[in-house]
Motif scaffolding. Sequence first.
Motif, short mmCIF file in Angstrom:
data_model
loop_
_atom_site.label_atom_id
_atom_site.label_comp_id
_atom_site.label_asym_id
_atom_site.label_seq_id
_atom_site.Cartn_x
_atom_site.Cartn_y
_atom_site.Cartn_z
N LEU A 92 28.81 40.69 42.18
CA LEU A 92 30.16 40.62 42.72
C LEU A 92 30.87 39.34 42.30
O LEU A 92 32.07 39.35 42.00
N ALA A 93 30.11 38.24 42.27
CA ALA A 93 30.71 36.98 41.83
C ALA A 93 31.12 37.07 40.36
O ALA A 93 32.21 36.62 39.97
N GLU A 94 30.26 37.68 39.55
CA GLU A 94 30.59 37.84 38.14
C GLU A 94 31.78 38.78 37.97
O GLU A 94 32.66 38.54 37.13
N GLN A 95 31.82 39.84 38.78
CA GLN A 95 32.95 40.76 38.72
C GLN A 95 34.25 40.07 39.11
O GLN A 95 35.30 40.30 38.51
N ALA A 96 34.16 39.21 40.14
CA ALA A 96 35.36 38.48 40.56
C ALA A 96 35.85 37.56 39.45
O ALA A 96 37.06 37.45 39.20
N ARG A 97 34.91 36.91 38.76
CA ARG A 97 35.31 36.04 37.64
C ARG A 97 35.95 36.86 36.52
O ARG A 97 36.94 36.45 35.92
N ASP A 98 35.34 38.03 36.23
CA ASP A 98 35.91 38.89 35.19
C ASP A 98 37.31 39.36 35.56
O ASP A 98 38.22 39.39 34.71
N GLU A 99 37.50 39.74 36.84
CA GLU A 99 38.81 40.20 37.27
C GLU A 99 39.84 39.08 37.20
O GLU A 99 41.01 39.32 36.86
N GLU A 100 39.40 37.86 37.52
CA GLU A 100 40.34 36.73 37.45
C GLU A 100 40.73 36.46 36.01
O GLU A 100 41.90 36.21 35.70
N ARG A 101 39.73 36.50 35.10
CA ARG A 101 40.07 36.32 33.69
C ARG A 101 41.00 37.43 33.20
O ARG A 101 41.94 37.19 32.44
N ALA A 102 40.72 38.67 33.64
CA ALA A 102 41.58 39.80 33.24
C ALA A 102 42.99 39.63 33.79
O ALA A 102 43.98 39.93 33.11
N ARG A 103 43.09 39.15 35.05
CA ARG A 103 44.42 38.95 35.63
C ARG A 103 45.21 37.90 34.85
O ARG A 103 46.39 38.10 34.54
N LEU A 104 44.53 36.79 34.50
CA LEU A 104 45.22 35.75 33.75
C LEU A 104 45.64 36.25 32.38
O LEU A 104 46.74 35.95 31.90
N ALA A 105 44.77 37.05 31.73
CA ALA A 105 45.13 37.61 30.43
C ALA A 105 46.32 38.55 30.56
O ALA A 105 47.22 38.56 29.72
N GLY A 106 46.30 39.37 31.63
CA GLY A 106 47.42 40.29 31.84
C GLY A 106 48.72 39.56 32.09
O GLY A 106 49.78 39.96 31.58
N GLU A 107 48.66 38.50 32.89
CA GLU A 107 49.87 37.73 33.16
C GLU A 107 50.39 37.10 31.87
O GLU A 107 51.61 37.07 31.61
N MET A 108 49.47 36.58 31.04
CA MET A 108 49.90 35.99 29.78
C MET A 108 50.56 37.04 28.90
O MET A 108 51.59 36.79 28.26
#
Length: 398
Positions: free
Chosen positions: A184-200
């Motif tokens: 879950l921690a790894e998934q949360a990190r992946d989702e955060e990276r994905a969110r930042l990429a999407g925002e960019m």
Amino acid sequence: MDGAPWHHRHRVALDVAVAVAFVLLDTGNTLAGGSWWPGRPDTLAWVLLGVQALACSSLVLRRRAPLTVVVVLGLFTLVVTLLIAPAQALTPASAGNVWAPFATVVAAYGPPFHGTDRRVGYLALALLTFVVARPWEPSATIITLAVLRTAVGPLLALYLDARRRLVLALTERAERAERERHLLAEQARDEERARLAGEMHDVVTHRVSLMVLQAGALRMTASDEATRQAAEDLRSAGCQALDELRDLVGILRRAPREDGTPSTDGLAALVAESTAVGVPVDLTESGDRSLASPVVGRTAYRIVREALTNVRKHAPGARVTVRIRYEETRLRVAVHNTAPTGRPSRALVETGSGLGIVTLRQRIELVHGTMRAGPTPDGGFRLEATLPAYVPTAEPAV
């Protein structure tokens, strides 16, 4: 294995120690008259004492061959019983004792705990109990002692086996929970990276598309060839940058979180940018803007930004109307563009992923809103979204 308990790491030594202890215990108990020992021991008594020591030493095999240990001690008890009666070759000093050695207690523990076939093990224990209890010479005391000797071991074995299974189950559950926590921690990190990429992707695509349109306009209006060539180079570079951005990050947007995306107060600047590059936009807002919570305002901004970006890509020359209505419980967003008057730039269209409307719908659903999008009879396109006015977040509403 180094962290295991001592009795798990040295099982053979423990079994040898148990066997030696019961050899000494049963030998001492027999010599003290607590079992079958006669008042005047003869050669047969001493031989039987040695055989009893050998039978008790079979406890060394109580883990590897538990049924063998039960059979050996049961046969010894049966032989002693037959020699006493009816053979009368042995006359115990006390006729009211149990002839079986104390080693039968540990032997009875083996089949239920270490055996593979419990039905065979229970049958062997039943026969052992029959031999030790001597029901053909009924005695309440002897029968009670015999049942206790052969029942304590199995009951203890069943308890320890249930406890072992429970500990293993709890250990496995704890390990699984730990693994899930890491996942879950790894998934949360992946989702955060994905969110930042999407925002960019959202922000850069919007800005670069404006640059491409401005460069295209400059190429058409410039008076000298050098300026037109520079504008064309700039437009081509912008299209290439958009294409590379799509390949690198794609559309990776997730649930709206606290970020730097403008709220509804940034709509005017968004409209001005589109108007400046030749996409006329008419913005109308009604109601109290403060009724919309921050996350809802940012979602409305994203809707309008995505709609204007799509118009610039797919509907050149179209006029756009943006209507925002703030209500007590809802916020309504409607973006309508007329039919395009020119052909869209292929290079600009190919910079998109084709998932803009899909991901926008997902974002709206995350705040429990609804969206409708589709072509209109006049050849244009209309996007309507209804959002709840308030979505609780950790930040105060403005």
